[in-house]
Design an enzyme around this catalytic site. Structure first.
Site, PDB file in Angstrom:
ATOM      1  N   ASP A   2       0.855  -1.181   0.000  1.00  0.00           N
ATOM      2  CA  ASP A   2       0.000   0.000   0.000  1.00  0.00           C
ATOM      3  C   ASP A   2       0.892   1.231   0.000  1.00  0.00           C
ATOM      4  O   ASP A   2       1.962   1.235   0.623  1.00  0.00           O
ATOM      5  CB  ASP A   2      -0.888   0.029   1.249  1.00  0.00           C
ATOM      6  CG  ASP A   2      -2.008  -0.991   1.188  1.00  0.00           C
ATOM      7  OD1 ASP A   2      -2.255  -1.556   0.105  1.00  0.00           O
ATOM      8  OD2 ASP A   2      -2.643  -1.234   2.239  1.00  0.00           O
ATOM      9  N   VAL A   3       0.425   2.299  -0.632  1.00  0.00           N
ATOM     10  CA  VAL A   3       1.263   3.491  -0.767  1.00  0.00           C
ATOM     11  C   VAL A   3       0.959   4.557   0.286  1.00  0.00           C
ATOM     12  O   VAL A   3       1.719   5.514   0.440  1.00  0.00           O
ATOM     13  CB  VAL A   3       1.126   4.074  -2.186  1.00  0.00           C
ATOM     14  CG1 VAL A   3      -0.170   4.862  -2.320  1.00  0.00           C
ATOM     15  CG2 VAL A   3       2.324   4.926  -2.559  1.00  0.00           C
ATOM     16  N   ASP A   4      -0.120   4.398   1.039  1.00  0.00           N
ATOM     17  CA  ASP A   4      -0.448   5.390   2.074  1.00  0.00           C
ATOM     18  C   ASP A   4       0.328   5.091   3.359  1.00  0.00           C
ATOM     19  O   ASP A   4      -0.215   5.051   4.456  1.00  0.00           O
ATOM     20  CB  ASP A   4      -1.955   5.436   2.331  1.00  0.00           C
ATOM     21  CG  ASP A   4      -2.540   4.075   2.677  1.00  0.00           C
ATOM     22  OD1 ASP A   4      -1.895   3.046   2.373  1.00  0.00           O
ATOM     23  OD2 ASP A   4      -3.654   4.031   3.234  1.00  0.00           O
TER      24      ASP A   4
ATOM     25  N   HIS B   9      -0.843  -9.550   9.971  1.00  0.00           N
ATOM     26  CA  HIS B   9      -1.662  -8.347  10.143  1.00  0.00           C
ATOM     27  C   HIS B   9      -1.436  -7.794  11.550  1.00  0.00           C
ATOM     28  O   HIS B   9      -1.506  -8.536  12.531  1.00  0.00           O
ATOM     29  CB  HIS B   9      -3.136  -8.695   9.939  1.00  0.00           C
ATOM     30  CG  HIS B   9      -4.021  -7.503   9.787  1.00  0.00           C
ATOM     31  ND1 HIS B   9      -4.276  -6.631  10.819  1.00  0.00           N
ATOM     32  CD2 HIS B   9      -4.715  -7.037   8.714  1.00  0.00           C
ATOM     33  CE1 HIS B   9      -5.087  -5.685  10.405  1.00  0.00           C
ATOM     34  NE2 HIS B   9      -5.365  -5.898   9.119  1.00  0.00           N
TER      35      HIS B   9
ATOM     36  N   THR C  38     -10.725 -12.358  10.991  1.00  0.00           N
ATOM     37  CA  THR C  38     -11.861 -11.936  10.176  1.00  0.00           C
ATOM     38  C   THR C  38     -11.767 -12.514   8.762  1.00  0.00           C
ATOM     39  O   THR C  38     -11.825 -11.790   7.764  1.00  0.00           O
ATOM     40  CB  THR C  38     -11.951 -10.398  10.125  1.00  0.00           C
ATOM     41  OG1 THR C  38     -10.688  -9.858   9.694  1.00  0.00           O
ATOM     42  CG2 THR C  38     -12.315  -9.839  11.482  1.00  0.00           C
TER      43      THR C  38
ATOM     44  N   GLU D 262      -7.997  -8.771   0.433  1.00  0.00           N
ATOM     45  CA  GLU D 262      -7.291  -9.339   1.590  1.00  0.00           C
ATOM     46  C   GLU D 262      -7.876 -10.690   1.985  1.00  0.00           C
ATOM     47  O   GLU D 262      -7.143 -11.603   2.392  1.00  0.00           O
ATOM     48  CB  GLU D 262      -7.343  -8.367   2.764  1.00  0.00           C
ATOM     49  CG  GLU D 262      -6.509  -8.804   3.956  1.00  0.00           C
ATOM     50  CD  GLU D 262      -6.473  -7.737   5.042  1.00  0.00           C
ATOM     51  OE1 GLU D 262      -5.502  -6.966   5.095  1.00  0.00           O
ATOM     52  OE2 GLU D 262      -7.447  -7.666   5.836  1.00  0.00           O
TER      53      GLU D 262
ATOM     54  N   ASP E 187       0.429   0.351  12.283  1.00  0.00           N
ATOM     55  CA  ASP E 187      -0.323   1.595  12.364  1.00  0.00           C
ATOM     56  C   ASP E 187      -0.233   2.107  13.797  1.00  0.00           C
ATOM     57  O   ASP E 187      -0.931   1.620  14.687  1.00  0.00           O
ATOM     58  CB  ASP E 187      -1.785   1.378  11.953  1.00  0.00           C
ATOM     59  CG  ASP E 187      -2.549   2.683  11.772  1.00  0.00           C
ATOM     60  OD1 ASP E 187      -2.182   3.676  12.428  1.00  0.00           O
ATOM     61  OD2 ASP E 187      -3.500   2.706  10.973  1.00  0.00           O
TER      62      ASP E 187
END
Length: 229
Positions: A86-88, A108, A120, A178, A201
């Site tokens: 991901d680029v963010d 994750h 999930t 995902e 994060d």
């Protein structure tokens, strides 16, 4: 997401595969907005123009198709390994050849210490991404996976075909691409599993004391604003 590219590329130049040849393949429908960032020797930005989709979920799911298509057209002839991210995000510590393997996935950050029952996964048997409750090793993040080009081509082909089959039945997996990635890696075991230090994060999760380094971290953002532009 082009707004994240400058920081992504600047931090990648500082931390990602330093001293090695790197092609940054950027998938975007806005090639004119890709920023100019100074790059080291043997490193280049390659802009791959792709179509836009009205929903962010479709953009996310179609990247499997994009990676598959460009693997056949270009990647097989240009590089040895693909690292699909991901680029963010931004790099904040060394990420080098230690990650490379024929096929690798990343734990994750929200589930690395959780029991299988809380994963999930897609639980509806109608979906091609379905995983029964008594199966599953890890929950992998969709934002950092890769391997040799042939292996990534097999993975993205399988995931894309599964999503096409789901769409024909009017079903969409709970976590989109995902979910299909997790199904694939359950039955095609990766040769390397990376810790969540490679995808973290800090704004949503408290860093555990054993995680000494954070190598690739999320950039704060307003999801609704970015996705609805």
């Amino acid at each position: 997401y082009v707004v994240f590219l400058k920081l992504f590329l600047e931090t990648a130049e500082k931390y990602f595969m330093v001293g090695h040849r790197v092609n940054y393949y950027i998938f975007t429908d806005r090639p004119a907005d890709v920023p100019q960032v100074p790059l080291g020797e043997g490193r280049q930005v390659v802009v791959l123009e792709v179509r836009n989709y009205s929903r962010w979920q479709d953009i996310s799911m179609h990247r499997m198709e994009m990676i598959r298509n460009f693997s056949q057209q270009r990647f097989l002839h240009e590089v040895d390994y693909l690292v699909c991210v991901d680029v963010d995000m931004k790099f904040s510590d060394h990420v080098g050849v230690e990650i490379l393997a024929p096929l690798f996935g990343t734990l994750h950050p929200g589930f690395y210490a959780a029991p299988r029952q809380s994963f999930t996964y897609e639980r509806r048997p109608l979906s091609q991404a379905y995983i029964p409750r008594d199966e599953g090793d890890f929950y992998y993040a969709g934002g950092f996976f890769g391997g040799s080009v042939p292996e990534v081509q097999r993975l993205t082909t399988a995931c894309h075909q599964a999503m096409v089959a789901d769409k024909a039945k009017g079903i969409e997996a709970v976590w989109h691409d995902e979910s299909h990635l997790n199904r694939y890696l359950l039955y095609h075991k990766p040769s390397k599993v990376l810790s969540p230090e490679y995808l973290w994060d800090e704004h949503m999760l408290q860093r555990p004391p054993f995680l000494r380094k954070l190598r690739y971290v999320a950039v704060p953002k307003n999801h609704a604003e970015i996705r609805n532009r």
